[in-house]
Design an enzyme around this catalytic site. Sequence first.
Site, PDB file in Angstrom:
ATOM      1  N   PRO A  70       0.819  -1.217   0.000  1.00 24.54           N
ATOM      2  CG  PRO A  70      -0.947  -1.613   1.456  1.00 24.54           C
ATOM      3  CD  PRO A  70       0.373  -2.184   1.010  1.00 24.54           C
ATOM      4  CB  CYS A  71       1.483   3.482  -2.617  1.00 24.03           C
ATOM      5  SG  CYS A  71      -0.066   3.775  -3.522  1.00 24.03           S
ATOM      6  CD  GLN A  72      -3.463   3.730   0.440  1.00 22.50           C
ATOM      7  OE1 GLN A  72      -2.488   3.064   0.757  1.00 22.50           O
ATOM      8  NE2 GLN A  72      -4.605   3.172   0.086  1.00 22.50           N
ATOM      9  CG  PHE A  74       5.590   5.305   0.508  1.00 20.54           C
ATOM     10  CD1 PHE A  74       6.534   5.733   1.415  1.00 20.54           C
ATOM     11  CD2 PHE A  74       5.229   3.972   0.516  1.00 20.54           C
ATOM     12  CE1 PHE A  74       7.112   4.843   2.302  1.00 20.54           C
ATOM     13  CE2 PHE A  74       5.812   3.079   1.405  1.00 20.54           C
ATOM     14  CZ  PHE A  74       6.757   3.526   2.302  1.00 20.54           C
TER      15      PHE A  74
END
Length: 310
Positions: A70-72, A74
Amino acid sequence: MRVVSLFSGAGGLDLGFQMAGHEIIWADDIYEDAVETYRRNLGDHIVCKDISEIESAEIPECDIMIGGFPCQGFSVANRNRHAGDERNELYKQLLRLVQDKKPKFFLAENVKGITNLEKGKVFDMILKDFSDIGYKVKYKIMNAADYGVPQTRQRVIIIGVREDITFEYMFPEPTHDKDGKYGLPCWVSIGEAMSEIPDPDEPNDLSNHVYSKYKLQFNGYLGHRPLDPHKPAPTVTARGDNKGGVVILPHPNGQRRMSCRELAAVQSFPLDYEFSGNNSSVYRQIGNAVPPLLGFAIADAFNSYKEECD
């Protein structure tokens, strides 16, 4: 190769690996709708469980472990991103399982913004963490449009090769070019991608071919910009949650939002790939996915290792 997939979502990356001839033997995601989508299209080898609660012994031995964590925390789309965001810690779960299972290879995917968080210090730390557990690590920022996806979606792909494996992963060469240079076809446009998709307001038998009634208001902000049918779409995003508020690209005709099916086509999912959940959930799953055609290009590059083994 035998593949274990973490943070699998709706299965875009996994579909790409299957298309390249690899076998997904085990997968995991915490989002129930995405897991149901995965099962409907790719198989029952996925479990729905928090990765932090998964013991290494639960995971079968594999050749490669893949995960678009999950990238939220970053993403540059998150204006409040910072190194201490707890979602940034999820990559450590991938690190833990790679360290424990010691696959020949690992693949980690994330947004481009991860490379400059805290002036690059966080990304350097991530690369060092994987290097310290015994992997030769390399990365590349890849644009999905260069591989036949009708979308200018840039993602950082991190590849790790276990130190005792005598193989150098070579990132795939582009199959398409923005202007059709180097003897390559031009980037695929939205118009081309949607050419076989009927109007959702007319009778049709396509699944997920419904669209948000959220009013269009062209003001220059994300999701509110007119699209040129002769160019790839901008990045499909998953901002918002499964209860609503997801940012949805407008249709190039400027009259409505894209349907779930149309947005999936922009992500290069095949027309018969069926998504589970309500419309907001489906939009979110699509926005979070790795485009299958990009996944295929990355996965196919591993086939040279299979050939060496043979």
